[in-house]
Design a protein around this motif. Structure first.
Motif, PDB file in Angstrom:
ATOM      1  N   LEU A  20       1.100   5.505  -0.010  1.00 58.42           N
ATOM      2  CA  LEU A  20       0.419   6.760   0.257  1.00 58.42           C
ATOM      3  C   LEU A  20       1.302   7.905  -0.213  1.00 58.42           C
ATOM      4  O   LEU A  20       2.435   8.062   0.250  1.00 58.42           O
ATOM      5  CB  LEU A  20       0.132   6.904   1.760  1.00 58.42           C
ATOM      6  CG  LEU A  20      -0.607   8.177   2.186  1.00 58.42           C
ATOM      7  CD1 LEU A  20      -2.030   8.157   1.638  1.00 58.42           C
ATOM      8  CD2 LEU A  20      -0.627   8.297   3.705  1.00 58.42           C
ATOM      9  N   GLN A  21       0.818   8.683  -1.151  1.00 61.07           N
ATOM     10  CA  GLN A  21       1.548   9.834  -1.670  1.00 61.07           C
ATOM     11  C   GLN A  21       1.119  11.062  -0.869  1.00 61.07           C
ATOM     12  O   GLN A  21      -0.014  11.528  -0.999  1.00 61.07           O
ATOM     13  CB  GLN A  21       1.230  10.030  -3.159  1.00 61.07           C
ATOM     14  CG  GLN A  21       1.520   8.824  -4.027  1.00 61.07           C
ATOM     15  CD  GLN A  21       3.005   8.629  -4.283  1.00 61.07           C
ATOM     16  OE1 GLN A  21       3.788   9.550  -4.159  1.00 61.07           O
ATOM     17  NE2 GLN A  21       3.386   7.426  -4.658  1.00 61.07           N
ATOM     18  N   ASP A  56      -1.997  11.806  -2.896  1.00 60.04           N
ATOM     19  CA  ASP A  56      -3.272  11.366  -2.335  1.00 60.04           C
ATOM     20  C   ASP A  56      -3.872  12.398  -1.392  1.00 60.04           C
ATOM     21  O   ASP A  56      -5.087  12.592  -1.370  1.00 60.04           O
ATOM     22  CB  ASP A  56      -3.095  10.034  -1.593  1.00 60.04           C
ATOM     23  CG  ASP A  56      -2.615   8.931  -2.509  1.00 60.04           C
ATOM     24  OD1 ASP A  56      -3.223   8.766  -3.586  1.00 60.04           O
ATOM     25  OD2 ASP A  56      -1.628   8.246  -2.164  1.00 60.04           O
ATOM     26  N   ILE A  81      -6.334   6.890   3.262  1.00 64.49           N
ATOM     27  CA  ILE A  81      -6.406   8.303   3.646  1.00 64.49           C
ATOM     28  C   ILE A  81      -7.061   8.451   5.010  1.00 64.49           C
ATOM     29  O   ILE A  81      -6.604   9.235   5.856  1.00 64.49           O
ATOM     30  CB  ILE A  81      -7.171   9.106   2.578  1.00 64.49           C
ATOM     31  CG1 ILE A  81      -6.338   9.178   1.297  1.00 64.49           C
ATOM     32  CG2 ILE A  81      -7.513  10.501   3.078  1.00 64.49           C
ATOM     33  CD1 ILE A  81      -7.038   9.889   0.151  1.00 64.49           C
ATOM     34  N   TRP A 129      -7.665  16.600   0.678  1.00 68.30           N
ATOM     35  CA  TRP A 129      -7.725  15.495  -0.269  1.00 68.30           C
ATOM     36  C   TRP A 129      -8.945  15.698  -1.175  1.00 68.30           C
ATOM     37  O   TRP A 129      -9.892  16.399  -0.805  1.00 68.30           O
ATOM     38  CB  TRP A 129      -7.815  14.141   0.458  1.00 68.30           C
ATOM     39  CG  TRP A 129      -9.075  13.957   1.248  1.00 68.30           C
ATOM     40  CD1 TRP A 129     -10.219  13.337   0.829  1.00 68.30           C
ATOM     41  CD2 TRP A 129      -9.333  14.416   2.593  1.00 68.30           C
ATOM     42  NE1 TRP A 129     -11.173  13.367   1.820  1.00 68.30           N
ATOM     43  CE2 TRP A 129     -10.654  14.022   2.911  1.00 68.30           C
ATOM     44  CE3 TRP A 129      -8.586  15.101   3.538  1.00 68.30           C
ATOM     45  CZ2 TRP A 129     -11.234  14.320   4.139  1.00 68.30           C
ATOM     46  CZ3 TRP A 129      -9.164  15.395   4.763  1.00 68.30           C
ATOM     47  CH2 TRP A 129     -10.466  15.004   5.062  1.00 68.30           C
ATOM     48  N   LYS A 139       0.858  -1.180   0.000  1.00 60.47           N
ATOM     49  CA  LYS A 139       0.000   0.000   0.000  1.00 60.47           C
ATOM     50  C   LYS A 139       0.898   1.236   0.000  1.00 60.47           C
ATOM     51  O   LYS A 139       1.803   1.338   0.814  1.00 60.47           O
ATOM     52  CB  LYS A 139      -0.903   0.007   1.236  1.00 60.47           C
ATOM     53  CG  LYS A 139      -1.803  -1.206   1.358  1.00 60.47           C
ATOM     54  CD  LYS A 139      -2.589  -1.152   2.657  1.00 60.47           C
ATOM     55  CE  LYS A 139      -3.442  -2.400   2.855  1.00 60.47           C
ATOM     56  NZ  LYS A 139      -4.153  -2.369   4.151  1.00 60.47           N
ATOM     57  N   GLY A 158      -3.963  14.374  -9.309  1.00 62.20           N
ATOM     58  CA  GLY A 158      -3.840  13.004  -8.836  1.00 62.20           C
ATOM     59  C   GLY A 158      -2.420  12.555  -8.590  1.00 62.20           C
ATOM     60  O   GLY A 158      -2.149  11.357  -8.474  1.00 62.20           O
ATOM     61  N   LYS A 217     -12.319  11.106  -3.606  1.00 61.84           N
ATOM     62  CA  LYS A 217     -11.274  10.085  -3.624  1.00 61.84           C
ATOM     63  C   LYS A 217     -10.815   9.693  -2.229  1.00 61.84           C
ATOM     64  O   LYS A 217      -9.665   9.307  -2.031  1.00 61.84           O
ATOM     65  CB  LYS A 217     -10.078  10.570  -4.443  1.00 61.84           C
ATOM     66  CG  LYS A 217     -10.368  10.736  -5.930  1.00 61.84           C
ATOM     67  CD  LYS A 217      -9.131  11.130  -6.709  1.00 61.84           C
ATOM     68  CE  LYS A 217      -9.441  11.266  -8.189  1.00 61.84           C
ATOM     69  NZ  LYS A 217      -8.236  11.659  -8.973  1.00 61.84           N
ATOM     70  N   GLU A 218     -11.690   9.763  -1.260  1.00 56.85           N
ATOM     71  CA  GLU A 218     -11.306   9.366   0.098  1.00 56.85           C
ATOM     72  C   GLU A 218     -11.260   7.841   0.185  1.00 56.85           C
ATOM     73  O   GLU A 218     -12.223   7.154  -0.147  1.00 56.85           O
ATOM     74  CB  GLU A 218     -12.292   9.925   1.122  1.00 56.85           C
ATOM     75  CG  GLU A 218     -11.902   9.589   2.561  1.00 56.85           C
ATOM     76  CD  GLU A 218     -12.743  10.343   3.582  1.00 56.85           C
ATOM     77  OE1 GLU A 218     -12.981   9.793   4.664  1.00 56.85           O
ATOM     78  OE2 GLU A 218     -13.153  11.476   3.280  1.00 56.85           O
ATOM     79  N   THR A 219     -10.121   7.321   0.655  1.00 56.78           N
ATOM     80  CA  THR A 219      -9.915   5.873   0.747  1.00 56.78           C
ATOM     81  C   THR A 219      -9.657   5.470   2.194  1.00 56.78           C
ATOM     82  O   THR A 219      -9.477   6.321   3.071  1.00 56.78           O
ATOM     83  CB  THR A 219      -8.710   5.451  -0.121  1.00 56.78           C
ATOM     84  OG1 THR A 219      -7.524   6.078   0.416  1.00 56.78           O
ATOM     85  CG2 THR A 219      -8.895   5.889  -1.562  1.00 56.78           C
TER      86      THR A 219
END
Length: 299
Positions: free
Chosen positions: A91-92, A140, A273, A264, A89, A137, A268-270
């Motif tokens: 995360l940027q 993140d 995040i 963010w 996984k 994009g 696009k909330e994951t």
């Protein structure tokens, strides 16, 4: 060109000896030598200067070395990624250049301990750059000031800082509760060129007829604080910034603050995040803040 040839090549570079390189690569010396000969033939140039006493890289070998290392690294990374039980996984994270380094580092350290399966990649920039990268994009989420109201970006506040005057601890201002803005006229100043409130501060100084003498400009807080502590100049800084040898005092007529938080894209909330949000919102952002009447203000 085969992977084994690159491994032979790197083994020789690391050992400076064909015999020891063969041992490291778990092959016979003739096998290793043959592999290197084939590689040099394919490249059309020798990679090593073969001296009786010493083996060294040719100019072509030196240019080839970083490519060989990169190829082997990527091959190993690909094998590790494919064979691991669960995918990595990533995360940027975009980071505001003026964010407090020590507190952000502590947050990332705590998050890393709790989420060893998550790799964080950090991209530093200005507030406008971070917002652009979010829209494109390329990251993140971002740790920055609030985005423009017209943007399609979600924001959650983490903390608020107020701008105060940083002076050396032996400065005549250090023991005072507050400094009238007029007293700053003509004094030597260190200028933080990356300051988000630069326009507001400049306007406040100009309105009061205060003209500081800028002796140094920098976009690095560590340099700014170091020069302030040695007496090169004084500076308006966020009150969250701390450093040995520096005292912060309020300036009468300056009531400028900035909120810092996480941004963010709204759509696009994951889970990734949300996990970082949880750590960031519960993080102790201001453990070293000086609490006193000269910094007492409503939050």
């Amino acid at each position: 060109m085969d992977i084994y040839q690159l491994r032979y090549f790197l083994a020789i570079v690391e050992t400076n000896n064909f015999s020891r390189a063969a041992e490291r690569a778990f092959v016979s010396q003739p096998t290793l030598s043959t592999g290197i000969k084939k590689l040099e033939t394919e490249l059309g140039t020798p990679l090593f200067n073969r001296d009786a006493r010493k083996i060294s890289l040719t100019e072509a070998g030196r240019r080839f070395l970083p490519h060989a290392r990169t190829i082997i690294y990527e091959c190993n990374a690909a094998k590790s990624d494919v064979t691991r039980k669960s995918p990595v996984k990533r995360l940027q994270l975009g980071l505001l250049r003026s964010a407090p380094t020590l507190r952000v580092a502590a947050l990332l350290n705590d998050f890393g301990k709790a989420h060893a399966d998550i790799q964080i990649s950090i991209k530093e920039g200005t507030a406008s750059q971070l917002q652009g990268w979010l829209n494109e994009g390329r990251i993140d989420l971002a740790l920055s000031i609030p985005p423009e109201e017209t943007s399609d970006i979600q924001f959650i506040r983490l903390y608020t800082w107020k701008y105060t005057l940083a002076v050396p601890t032996n400065h005549s201002f250090a023991n005072r509760n507050a400094i009238p803005l007029k007293e700053l006229d003509g004094l030597y100043f260190v200028h933080r060129s990356h300051c988000e409130a630069a326009t507001d501060l400049t306007r406040a100084f100009a309105s009061a007829g205060v003209n500081p003498h800028i002796v140094f400009r920098t976009d690095q807080d560590e340099k700014a604080l170091a020069f302030i502590s040695t007496g090169l100049g004084i500076c308006m800084v966020p009150d969250i910034l701390t450093s040995p040898g520096i005292t912060k005092v309020s300036v009468e007529g300056i009531n400028i603050d900035r909120s810092i938080g996480l941004s963010w894209p709204k759509n696009k909330e994951t889970d990734l995040i949300r996990s970082f949000q949880m750590f960031a919102t519960s993080h102790d952002w201001q453990p070293d803040r000086l609490i006193g009447k000269n910094l007492d203000w409503a939050r």
